[in-house]
Scaffold this motif. Structure first.
Motif, short mmCIF file in Angstrom:
data_model
loop_
_atom_site.label_atom_id
_atom_site.label_comp_id
_atom_site.label_asym_id
_atom_site.label_seq_id
_atom_site.Cartn_x
_atom_site.Cartn_y
_atom_site.Cartn_z
N ARG A 86 0.84 -1.21 0.00
CA ARG A 86 0.00 0.00 0.00
C ARG A 86 0.87 1.26 0.00
O ARG A 86 0.58 2.23 -0.70
CB ARG A 86 -0.95 0.00 1.19
CG ARG A 86 -2.15 -0.93 1.01
CD ARG A 86 -3.22 -0.71 2.06
NE ARG A 86 -2.78 -0.98 3.41
CZ ARG A 86 -2.88 -2.16 4.03
NH1 ARG A 86 -3.41 -3.19 3.40
NH2 ARG A 86 -2.45 -2.32 5.27
N ARG A 87 1.95 1.22 0.77
CA ARG A 87 2.87 2.38 0.81
C ARG A 87 3.49 2.60 -0.56
O ARG A 87 3.58 3.75 -1.03
CB ARG A 87 3.95 2.19 1.88
CG ARG A 87 4.91 3.33 1.98
CD ARG A 87 4.23 4.61 2.47
NE ARG A 87 5.18 5.70 2.48
CZ ARG A 87 4.95 6.87 1.89
NH1 ARG A 87 3.80 7.13 1.30
NH2 ARG A 87 5.87 7.81 1.90
N ALA A 88 3.90 1.53 -1.21
CA ALA A 88 4.47 1.66 -2.55
C ALA A 88 3.48 2.30 -3.51
O ALA A 88 3.84 3.18 -4.30
CB ALA A 88 4.90 0.28 -3.06
N LEU A 89 2.21 1.88 -3.42
CA LEU A 89 1.20 2.42 -4.33
C LEU A 89 0.80 3.85 -3.97
O LEU A 89 0.40 4.61 -4.85
CB LEU A 89 -0.01 1.50 -4.36
CG LEU A 89 0.27 0.16 -5.06
CD1 LEU A 89 -0.85 -0.83 -4.81
CD2 LEU A 89 0.51 0.37 -6.55
N GLU A 90 0.93 4.23 -2.70
CA GLU A 90 0.71 5.63 -2.31
C GLU A 90 1.77 6.51 -2.97
O GLU A 90 1.48 7.60 -3.46
CB GLU A 90 0.81 5.81 -0.80
CG GLU A 90 -0.36 5.32 -0.02
CD GLU A 90 -0.09 5.37 1.49
OE1 GLU A 90 0.92 5.98 1.93
OE2 GLU A 90 -0.88 4.78 2.23
N ILE A 91 3.01 6.04 -2.93
CA ILE A 91 4.13 6.80 -3.50
C ILE A 91 4.02 6.86 -5.02
O ILE A 91 4.21 7.90 -5.63
CB ILE A 91 5.48 6.19 -3.08
CG1 ILE A 91 5.66 6.31 -1.56
CG2 ILE A 91 6.63 6.84 -3.83
CD1 ILE A 91 6.81 5.47 -1.02
N ASP A 92 3.74 5.70 -5.62
CA ASP A 92 3.68 5.62 -7.08
C ASP A 92 2.55 4.69 -7.51
O ASP A 92 2.73 3.47 -7.56
CB ASP A 92 5.01 5.11 -7.65
CG ASP A 92 5.01 5.03 -9.17
OD1 ASP A 92 4.01 5.43 -9.81
OD2 ASP A 92 6.03 4.57 -9.73
N PRO A 93 1.39 5.26 -7.82
CA PRO A 93 0.26 4.42 -8.23
C PRO A 93 0.49 3.71 -9.56
O PRO A 93 -0.29 2.84 -9.95
CB PRO A 93 -0.92 5.39 -8.33
CG PRO A 93 -0.38 6.75 -8.14
CD PRO A 93 1.05 6.66 -7.71
N TYR A 94 1.56 4.06 -10.25
CA TYR A 94 1.90 3.43 -11.53
C TYR A 94 3.03 2.42 -11.40
O TYR A 94 3.63 2.02 -12.39
CB TYR A 94 2.26 4.50 -12.56
CG TYR A 94 1.12 5.45 -12.82
CD1 TYR A 94 0.04 5.08 -13.61
CD2 TYR A 94 1.11 6.70 -12.22
CE1 TYR A 94 -1.02 5.94 -13.80
CE2 TYR A 94 0.05 7.57 -12.42
CZ TYR A 94 -1.01 7.18 -13.21
OH TYR A 94 -2.06 8.04 -13.40
N SER A 95 3.31 1.98 -10.19
CA SER A 95 4.36 0.98 -9.97
C SER A 95 3.83 -0.40 -10.34
O SER A 95 3.03 -0.99 -9.61
CB SER A 95 4.82 0.98 -8.51
OG SER A 95 5.66 -0.14 -8.26
N ALA A 96 4.28 -0.90 -11.46
CA ALA A 96 3.84 -2.22 -11.90
C ALA A 96 4.24 -3.29 -10.88
O ALA A 96 3.45 -4.20 -10.60
CB ALA A 96 4.44 -2.53 -13.27
N MET A 97 5.44 -3.17 -10.33
CA MET A 97 5.90 -4.15 -9.36
C MET A 97 4.99 -4.17 -8.14
O MET A 97 4.62 -5.24 -7.64
CB MET A 97 7.34 -3.85 -8.93
CG MET A 97 7.88 -4.84 -7.90
SD MET A 97 9.51 -4.38 -7.26
CE MET A 97 10.53 -4.94 -8.61
#
Length: 185
Positions: A86-97
């Motif tokens: 969730r933190r990764a997606l908060e930072i970058d909602p376009y993170s495929a990983m």
């Protein structure tokens, strides 16, 4: 193995290269998941690399996603993994990983429709990523949609006929669909 060598050179040349550390962590983890080494040897290296990446850049989405992957697969800390994704997606909602690893976590939780949505989002962001394409088929397989799984896995193998992860699930899907001759080929 070749990528590991290049990434190790990169962090040696530039010890502040956070993305290289995050990619190094991913290489170690993926190698372990797919049998390239013992988990107790490779996951501690993955964790050390991702911790270093986050020390350098606490806002690096792929590092948070990889931390979540390690927590999920090695630590079996599913709540910690969810928080990291969730933190990764908060930072970058376009993170495929991050979308991909969130999808894999949702599979573990039995939330297959959500998993499919997350992995499809990853695949839309990186359409040529074989693992994203194959894991769409894998998700269909776990949802007992064997013909859909087979179609997706055949498409993946059309991109690279040597991708064993897709081939493995394709054989399983054919077997479950009662297509025994196709399962063994």
């Amino acid at each position: 193995q070749q990528a590991l060598g290049y990434l190790e050179q990169a962090v040696t040349r530039d010890p502040e290269f956070a993305l290289a550390y995050a990619c190094l962590a991913d290489c170690y983890a993926v190698l372990s998941v797919f049998g390239g080494g013992a988990p107790h040897d490779l996951f501690p290296k993955a964790r050390a690399a991702v911790v270093r990446a986050l020390e350098i850049d606490p806002e690096l989405a792929v590092a948070h996603a990889e931390l979540g992957h390690i927590q999920q697969v090695y630590d079996l800390d599913f709540e910690g993994a969810a928080q990291a994704h969730r933190r990764a997606l908060e930072i970058d909602p376009y993170s495929a990983m991050a979308h991909h690893y969130m999808g894999l976590l949702l599979i573990v939780r039995g939330e297959l429709d959500g998993a499919l949505q997350s992995i499809r989002r990853a695949q839309a962001l990186e359409p040529l990523a074989l693992n994203f394409n194959a894991n769409i088929g894998m998700t269909h397989y776990y949802a007992r949609r064997y013909r859909e799984a087979a179609r997706q896995l055949e498409t993946t193998l059309g991109m690279d006929s040597g991708f064993d992860h897709a081939r493995s699930y394709l054989g399983r899907a054919y077997l479950r669909a009662g297509e025994f001759d196709r399962a063994i080929h």
